[in-house]
Design an enzyme around this catalytic site. Sequence first.
Site, short mmCIF file in Angstrom:
data_model
loop_
_atom_site.label_atom_id
_atom_site.label_comp_id
_atom_site.label_asym_id
_atom_site.label_seq_id
_atom_site.Cartn_x
_atom_site.Cartn_y
_atom_site.Cartn_z
N ASP A 67 -17.17 15.28 20.35
CA ASP A 67 -15.85 14.75 19.39
C ASP A 67 -15.75 15.85 18.49
O ASP A 67 -16.65 16.75 18.04
CB ASP A 67 -16.23 13.25 18.89
N ASN A 137 -23.71 0.72 15.09
CA ASN A 137 -22.73 -0.13 16.05
C ASN A 137 -22.63 -0.03 17.56
O ASN A 137 -21.91 -0.51 17.91
CB ASN A 137 -21.45 -0.19 15.05
N HIS A 139 -21.82 2.89 18.91
CA HIS A 139 -21.14 3.93 19.27
C HIS A 139 -21.74 5.13 20.13
O HIS A 139 -22.77 5.35 19.94
CB HIS A 139 -20.03 4.24 18.66
N GLU A 144 -16.00 3.77 19.46
CA GLU A 144 -16.44 2.65 18.75
C GLU A 144 -16.48 1.25 19.55
O GLU A 144 -15.68 1.37 20.63
CB GLU A 144 -15.43 2.60 17.53
#
Length: 270
Positions: A67, A137, A139, A144
């Site tokens: 990313d 979380n 990811h 996400e």
Amino acid sequence: MEVIILENADAVAQLGARRICELIKKKPNAVLGLATGSTQIAMYQHLIRLYRERQVSFRSVTSFNLDEYIGINPENPQSYRSFMKRELFDAIDIDRENTHLPACENNVNPRKAGSAYERQIAAAGGIDLQVLGIGSNGHIGFNEPTSSLVSRTRVKTLTETTVTDNSRLFKEGEFQPHLAMTMGIATILDARRAILLATGEQKAQAVKDAIEGPIAAMCPASALQLHERATFILDRAAASKLQNTAYYQWVHSENTPLVEKYGNFYEIDG
Ligand code: F6R
């Protein structure tokens, strides 16, 4: 899925680096999928040490990062291009031309940029080993929660949790991007092998959901349950919420003589 639980964060970083080296020794022109983040910094330090000890060379390696932020240019010290340069590329013999990060410059249609990155990965022969971290979380990359499990490289809006988790890396008043271009979950699952490194208690719930929870878009890392050769390398703190720890450790001890005799699955061709 292979689940390896080690004593501490340094052991996790060391094993991650060793797995990469094993692959490069076997396939000097390996295609690596790389990640950024604090967990990876420790792993890159071991890789750099192994390189300096002449145990590995990256001369023929190609890399694709998961990313990159949108809204800051690659020269910005906060970009993932700068991170990779600082934490790894400048210290090893990888050819800069062979290092790739997803990019989406101003005025470029993000859909076109995403499919161009997918084509570049395919043209390189696909990713041999994808290295991953995990967000608190769940990811992976910047996929996400609620990301499509069949997603491809595209723009994602970061969640508040991710923005808050990463705010420690930005000075007060400094622009913190909230958009990123990320490989999709299907892109990650296409890699021939995947290792996910996780350390620290703040990752324990996400790790539990990924390994022992249902496959769900709410925990993108749980999609790795669909991968034939995925390994979670965890320290005790990150593994602290797992229920089947004793089983994973038993499997690991049963596997050790098999690995000694036949090699581990990194040595399987393909
Ligand atoms: C970044 C990336 C993220 C991180 C994750 C964990 O390239 O892929 O998924 O791996 O946010 O980051 P750290 O290691 O900083 O906790």
